[in-house]
Design an enzyme around this catalytic site. Structure first.
Site, short mmCIF file in Angstrom:
data_model
loop_
_atom_site.label_atom_id
_atom_site.label_comp_id
_atom_site.label_asym_id
_atom_site.label_seq_id
_atom_site.Cartn_x
_atom_site.Cartn_y
_atom_site.Cartn_z
N HIS A 33 42.63 43.15 37.10
CA HIS A 33 41.67 44.26 37.18
C HIS A 33 41.93 45.17 35.97
O HIS A 33 41.98 46.38 36.11
CB HIS A 33 41.85 45.04 38.48
CG HIS A 33 41.72 44.23 39.72
ND1 HIS A 33 42.19 44.64 40.94
CD2 HIS A 33 41.16 43.00 39.93
CE1 HIS A 33 41.94 43.71 41.86
NE2 HIS A 33 41.31 42.70 41.27
N GLY A 91 45.13 41.73 41.31
CA GLY A 91 45.08 40.51 40.51
C GLY A 91 45.98 39.40 41.03
O GLY A 91 46.76 39.58 41.97
N ASN A 92 45.82 38.26 40.44
CA ASN A 92 46.65 37.09 40.80
C ASN A 92 46.73 36.13 39.63
O ASN A 92 45.93 36.18 38.70
CB ASN A 92 46.16 36.40 42.09
CG ASN A 92 44.69 36.60 42.32
OD1 ASN A 92 43.88 35.96 41.68
ND2 ASN A 92 44.36 37.55 43.19
N HIS A 104 43.80 36.30 36.94
CA HIS A 104 42.74 37.20 37.41
C HIS A 104 43.36 38.58 37.45
O HIS A 104 44.38 38.79 38.12
CB HIS A 104 42.26 36.77 38.81
CG HIS A 104 41.57 37.88 39.55
ND1 HIS A 104 40.47 38.52 39.08
CD2 HIS A 104 41.85 38.47 40.74
CE1 HIS A 104 40.09 39.45 39.94
NE2 HIS A 104 40.93 39.45 40.96
N HIS A 120 34.36 43.59 40.23
CA HIS A 120 35.68 43.12 40.66
C HIS A 120 36.73 43.17 39.53
O HIS A 120 37.61 44.02 39.56
CB HIS A 120 35.51 41.71 41.24
CG HIS A 120 36.71 41.17 41.92
ND1 HIS A 120 36.69 40.06 42.72
CD2 HIS A 120 38.00 41.57 41.89
CE1 HIS A 120 37.90 39.81 43.18
NE2 HIS A 120 38.71 40.72 42.69
N SER A 138 45.20 35.86 48.32
CA SER A 138 43.93 35.74 49.06
C SER A 138 42.84 35.09 48.21
O SER A 138 41.82 34.65 48.73
CB SER A 138 43.47 37.13 49.51
OG SER A 138 43.39 37.98 48.37
N GLU A 139 43.07 35.04 46.89
CA GLU A 139 42.07 34.40 46.01
C GLU A 139 42.35 32.92 45.81
O GLU A 139 41.76 32.31 44.91
CB GLU A 139 42.05 35.10 44.64
CG GLU A 139 41.61 36.54 44.67
CD GLU A 139 40.15 36.75 45.02
OE1 GLU A 139 39.45 35.77 45.34
OE2 GLU A 139 39.72 37.91 44.98
N GLY A 198 49.38 40.23 48.31
CA GLY A 198 49.89 41.57 48.58
C GLY A 198 51.06 41.97 47.69
O GLY A 198 51.65 43.03 47.88
#
Ligand SMILES: C[C@H](O)[C@@H](O)[C@@H](O)C(=O)COP(=O)(O)O
Length: 186
Positions: A91, A25-26, A89, A152, A69-70, A41
């Site tokens: 999971h 997630g982010n 975001h 996702h 990365s998102e 990461g």
């Protein structure tokens, strides 16, 4: 509140409450024309105030911590939905279960009907692509602020990180309830 501190606090809460686990997630915040975003990461638990990536809205950044990365998805959302000032975001388990079942999550409780209205399934796009952001923008609005990303996880947008946190919690709670009700279906 200082944006770095704000991001740190809500990342910690999300991690400690089990909405984000491991390095998944982010999270980001848009303030004073800058995007403050989790570094790639890192777990939500490790979003310390000095480890945050800062980007311009055109996608440029110069800092020691590579942005999530998102970031193309986050950029796309901030550019196209101007009311959005914060993004989660995750999971989170039950919501992600539905994302892999490729099923929108039915909304049952009055609280969920009021605050979420509906929980759409957003069709798959490659993680890390701006296409994923485009799909999100097609499904979310001022009215519908949460969704699940096919195969996702979750996406939640709001005016503040606090709002995103509570919506994420309600989204996960709704998914858990829907899953357990499903077990009683004939
Ligand atoms: C493929 C990754 O797991 C992707 O789902 C990403 O969204 C993620 O959860 C963590 O990536 P970052 O650490 O780069 O934010």
């Amino acid at each position: 509140m200082q944006p770095r501190f704000d991001l740190f606090i809500w990342s910690q809460i999300a991690y400690l409450r089990g909405l984000a686990r491991a390095k998944g997630g982010n999270i980001s915040l848009f303030k004073d024309n800058k995007i403050y975003i989790k570094p790639s990461g890192y777990s939500f638990f490790d979003v310390l105030p000095w480890k945050i990536s800062i980007m311009d809205i055109d996608g440029t950044f110069k800092n020691n911590y590579k942005p999530s990365s998102e970031y193309p998805m986050h950029l796309e959302i901030y550019r196209k939905l101007p009311f959005v000032k914060a993004i989660f975001h995750t999971h989170s388990f039950y919501a992600t279960l539905f994302a892999f079942l490729k099923s929108a999550i039915p909304v049952f409780t009055e609280e969920a009907r009021i605050y979420l209205k509906e929980i759409p399934l957003i069709p798959f796009a490659q993680p890390g692509s701006s296409e994923l952001g485009k799909r999100v923008v097609e499904h979310l609005s001022n009215d519908i602020q949460v969704g699940i990303l096919e195969n996702h996880g979750t996406i939640v947008v709001g005016k503040t990180l606090k709002e995103c946190y509570y919506l994420s919690e309600l989204l996960e709670e709704s998914a858990k309830l829907a899953w357990h009700l499903k077990l009683f279906e004939k």
